[in-house]
Design a protein around this motif. Structure first.
Motif, short mmCIF file in Angstrom:
data_model
loop_
_atom_site.label_atom_id
_atom_site.label_comp_id
_atom_site.label_asym_id
_atom_site.label_seq_id
_atom_site.Cartn_x
_atom_site.Cartn_y
_atom_site.Cartn_z
N LYS B 181 -13.01 -24.86 33.07
CA LYS B 181 -12.40 -25.73 33.96
C LYS B 181 -12.51 -25.22 35.37
O LYS B 181 -12.79 -26.27 36.24
CB LYS B 181 -10.71 -26.11 33.84
CG LYS B 181 -10.48 -27.20 33.65
CD LYS B 181 -8.50 -26.81 33.51
CE LYS B 181 -7.96 -28.07 32.12
NZ LYS B 181 -6.62 -27.87 31.85
N GLU B 182 -12.77 -24.15 35.44
CA GLU B 182 -13.08 -22.79 37.13
C GLU B 182 -14.40 -23.71 37.29
O GLU B 182 -15.12 -23.46 38.22
CB GLU B 182 -12.35 -21.79 36.86
CG GLU B 182 -12.27 -21.11 38.35
CD GLU B 182 -12.54 -19.78 38.11
OE1 GLU B 182 -11.34 -19.49 37.22
OE2 GLU B 182 -12.93 -19.30 38.65
N ALA B 183 -14.83 -22.97 35.71
CA ALA B 183 -16.41 -23.15 36.40
C ALA B 183 -17.10 -24.80 36.70
O ALA B 183 -18.00 -24.88 37.57
CB ALA B 183 -17.13 -22.36 35.10
N GLN B 184 -16.04 -25.82 36.09
CA GLN B 184 -16.27 -26.96 36.16
C GLN B 184 -16.07 -27.69 38.07
O GLN B 184 -16.93 -27.78 38.66
CB GLN B 184 -16.03 -28.26 35.40
CG GLN B 184 -16.11 -27.86 34.22
CD GLN B 184 -15.64 -29.12 33.43
OE1 GLN B 184 -14.19 -28.51 33.45
NE2 GLN B 184 -16.38 -29.70 32.45
N ALA B 185 -15.15 -26.64 38.27
CA ALA B 185 -14.73 -26.51 39.80
C ALA B 185 -15.42 -26.09 41.01
O ALA B 185 -16.02 -26.82 41.53
CB ALA B 185 -13.07 -26.05 39.90
N LEU B 186 -16.31 -24.34 40.53
CA LEU B 186 -17.57 -24.05 41.18
C LEU B 186 -18.73 -24.41 41.20
O LEU B 186 -19.29 -24.24 41.80
CB LEU B 186 -17.34 -22.51 40.70
CG LEU B 186 -15.85 -21.65 40.67
CD1 LEU B 186 -16.12 -20.68 39.96
CD2 LEU B 186 -15.85 -21.97 42.57
N GLY B 187 -18.24 -25.76 40.57
CA GLY B 187 -20.02 -26.46 40.30
C GLY B 187 -20.95 -25.14 39.70
O GLY B 187 -21.72 -25.37 38.71
N TYR B 188 -20.12 -24.52 38.48
CA TYR B 188 -21.40 -23.86 37.88
C TYR B 188 -21.77 -24.07 35.91
O TYR B 188 -22.23 -24.45 35.54
CB TYR B 188 -20.56 -22.81 37.27
CG TYR B 188 -20.58 -21.15 38.66
CD1 TYR B 188 -21.44 -21.31 39.74
CD2 TYR B 188 -19.54 -20.27 38.29
CE1 TYR B 188 -20.77 -20.84 40.47
CE2 TYR B 188 -20.35 -19.50 38.90
CZ TYR B 188 -20.65 -19.83 40.93
OH TYR B 188 -20.17 -18.64 41.85
N ALA B 189 -20.83 -25.22 35.49
CA ALA B 189 -20.50 -26.20 34.40
C ALA B 189 -20.82 -27.82 35.10
O ALA B 189 -20.13 -28.26 35.47
CB ALA B 189 -19.32 -25.90 34.04
N GLU B 190 -21.62 -28.70 34.48
CA GLU B 190 -21.52 -30.03 33.84
C GLU B 190 -20.29 -30.78 34.35
O GLU B 190 -18.93 -29.81 33.51
CB GLU B 190 -22.59 -30.01 33.70
CG GLU B 190 -23.40 -29.82 33.63
CD GLU B 190 -24.45 -30.33 35.10
OE1 GLU B 190 -24.07 -30.98 35.34
OE2 GLU B 190 -25.75 -30.12 35.08
N ALA B 191 -19.82 -32.04 34.39
CA ALA B 191 -18.65 -32.68 34.06
C ALA B 191 -18.77 -32.46 32.01
O ALA B 191 -17.86 -32.84 31.87
CB ALA B 191 -18.74 -33.66 34.53
#
Lengths: 437, 437
Positions: B181-191
């Motif tokens: 979830k954090e990686a998604q918030a940081l833009g490191y992971a896609e939706a």
């Protein structure tokens, strides 16, 4: 197509390694280069035939100039080292229209400007990947791989002897002079270690790195050079207490007032990857404005690693001689007609070691039963640990490391283990690789 | 010479980065390539002009096919991603005699064999350095730099998202889902994180690495792919207790029975350099029979790092178009006429931080006096420590870290300190570099 004929100057450590690598990997190299590569002539004052593979097809002379004058040869590999007669030999080879590959950092740092000009006028290649950081393709990385970047700085561990000494001093709290003696006994340091421990060898390499980073002429004489001979064990210890390690770095940086070119002992934060490069290994950290920091690590010296870079340069020349410019480097590294359809193993056929974790009842005999299932499947256990019991129930995590096993064999054993009443849920498995083979 | 005209497909993260890097570093890139490089046409459905430098000289269309049909353009950069219409666009560009640069790992892994054959027939280049490990020039290293070697195996951290998640799980003992979830918030992971966390993205890249290592056709469908979603915090902890770390590796290895191609969570000894590659960074470890292990580290994704690799490929094409094959890569990276004679700073003019060690009398006021000399020279102290007294005399080692200072300024202060009656012998100085700038 006939093989490209190559003349080799020097049959010492690197010269011997070059002959050996070219001989041993001849087929694979030809599949990559598009044409065979044959060392037909070599020059050496003395050499040890017992260390050389493929010597039977090489004509050896003690007259290096006769090799660079030989009209049959298209490429000359210069591995004599030093300034003279290396400079004269390289210039003569160029004059005779031959491409030159050299590992000679002193020659390039000192006479590179002159040599490159001669090569440009004559339309021949002069390649020198092996001159910096041995087997690490750092010249190619900076000149080509990072060509989009404004390079900000480079910092490198580019002398293996010095790094070995500093690593030993740190690991064992030993004195400089003491470790130097061991390095000499191990063959990592020369009888006269000046070039290594006083930073001259590193300064030769840094001079080259600075020029390709910033597009400035080679100016070895302006590179600041300071050795590691004054480092005391207490400095190593105090550095550690501050969170640092001492490395002998070559640093070049572009600042607003000019270019820094300096080799000296340097304290760097120990959490950096490059601070953890130990022993005789080399590493170069390059900071580009687009790519950010990139690091290149590998063996910076030695017979085969240096030969790796020398032969890569020879392949570069041969690809240029042999193929159209558009097809210089084959898409998949090997020439299109030379791909092979090797079988790709299904994962069930892969052999590796495993970490296993399972939740078992905390009761005598449970572990013995699991171990016996593994033993019956011929799976050896390297380590086994029962962890703290889970709160609120009578189960415990049991973890183990196996020795090497074919995956389908493990799967069968695990299926059996999961059937046991004393084992709950599925067995977690993670493959283990030591990455040292 | 007129600039080479380039068409850009895609103005998203990497497309925008490519335009920005080419614009910002235009002069330096032209000095390396031998010719200017100008993106004159681009195709994008939507884009953010505020993020783009140099857009004013680009004609933007939403019809990508019109770009690959444009007879003015010599090079097409494909940064749309995915299979369709990327495949059709690339094949059409090749058919039209244009060189192609792409960062599209899925396209190459899946349709590379077809695309390369078309390119060979047409005599155009297809370059794809950015498809594997972003800004790290790993394709160039394996295809060219290690061309002398029989490659034994490659093991790579080739998905930054997965490495970020595993690094966070280890550092903070967190759960997979939580970190995702954090990686998604940081833009490191896609939706939709499937491609990253299930290993599909890594498998695309590994397929390419395996082919260039062993000279086999691209066979994405045979690459084993396993994600990191089942890793529990306790596995991370137990691995650590065994001396290992868990990394999501792509591994390809040549064995006697066939080629292994596998992406899965892997436990590796934590003392290995690659085990210490954390966060979104990538690293690829390559084992060659001659060179031994070599490691390549850097940013594996992101706008500018990926653009770095894309533009390096464009420079490769332009060097091929512009210069004679013998002079394809200039000796010192920049074209011979384009070297600049920047000043090299004498060491006295270099600004850096210092570690200082001196032996002082253990008496009140001694440290204060030394500190005041430094203060008068405008040298700030970052840390100062008095160590245990030496046995048998009344002196103690005093060590400190300074803040940044010009070397000649420091030398003056040290000369003054060495004059003090309370200071014995010379002051030891070691330069400090944080290597983070």
């Amino acid at each position: 197509m006939n093989p490209v004929k190559v003349g080799l100057l020097g049959l010492g450590t690197v010269g011997g390694g070059t002959l050996n690598v070219l001989t041993r990997n001849a087929d694979e190299i030809a599949r990559r280069a598009g044409r065979g590569i044959q060392i037909t002539h070599a020059a050496a004052k003395q050499y040890d035939p017992s260390q050389l593979i493929g010597l039977e097809s090489v004509e050896v002379t003690d007259d290096a100039f006769s090799v660079v004058e030989n009209p049959e040869l298209e490429i000359i590999i210069e591995l004599i080292g030093g300034y003279t007669p290396a400079r004269e030999l390289v210039l003569k080879a160029i004059e005779n229209g031959k491409h030159v590959v050299t590992a000679n950092k002193a020659l390039i740092a000192m006479h590179g400007n002159e040599i490159f000009e001669a090569a440009q006028q004559k339309g021949v290649m002069v390649a020198f990947e092996a001159a910096v950081a041995g087997g690490i393709p750092i010249i190619k990385a900076v000149r080509e791989g990072l060509a989009a970047n404004h390079i900000e700085w480079i910092a490198g561990i580019i002398n293996g002897t010095g790094n070995f000494i500093l690593s030993e001093m740190r690991d064992k709290g030993r004195e400089f002079a003491d470790v130097l003696k061991e390095a000499q006994a191990l063959g990592y340091a020369e009888a006269d270690p000046t070039f290594d421990v006083e930073g001259i060898d590193a300064a030769h390499k840094l001079t080259i790195l600075g020029s390709i980073a910033f597009g400035i002429p080679l100016q070895f004489e302006k590179t600041y050079t300071e050795g590691i001979t004054k480092i005391e064990p207490q400095d190593v210890e105090y550095a550690d207490q501050f969170g640092y390690r001492i490395k002998h770095l070559g640093i070049t940086r572009k600042t607003e007032t000019g270019i820094e070119m300096r080799v000296h002992p340097t304290m760097i934060p120990r959490r950096r990857l490059i601070a953890n490069v130990d022993g005789v290994m080399n590493a170069v950290l390059v900071k580009g404005d687009a790519v950010g920091p990139t690091l290149y690590y590998g063996a910076g010296a030695g017979s085969k690693p240096t030969a790796s870079a020398v032969v890569a340069d020879v392949v570069d020349v041969v690809r240029m001689l042999t193929t159209d410019p558009e097809n210089r480097v084959p898409h998949l590294a090997f020439q299109p007609g030379k791909l092979v359809d090797l079988a790709i193993l299904p994962i069930e056929e892969v052999e590796t070691t495993f970490y296993l974790r399972m939740q078992v009842i905390d009761r005598p005999g449970v572990v013995a039963k699991i171990a016996s299932i593994l033993a019956e499947s011929h799976i050896s256990i390297e380590a086994i640990q029962q962890k703290e019991p889970n709160e609120g129930d009578n189960t415990v995590p049991l973890v183990m490391l196996t020795q090497k096993v074919i995956e389908k064999q493990l799967n069968k054993a695990i299926a059996e283990i999961e059937q046991l009443e004393t084992v709950f849920g599925q067995v977690m498995r993670i493959r283990v690789e030591r990455l040292d083979g």
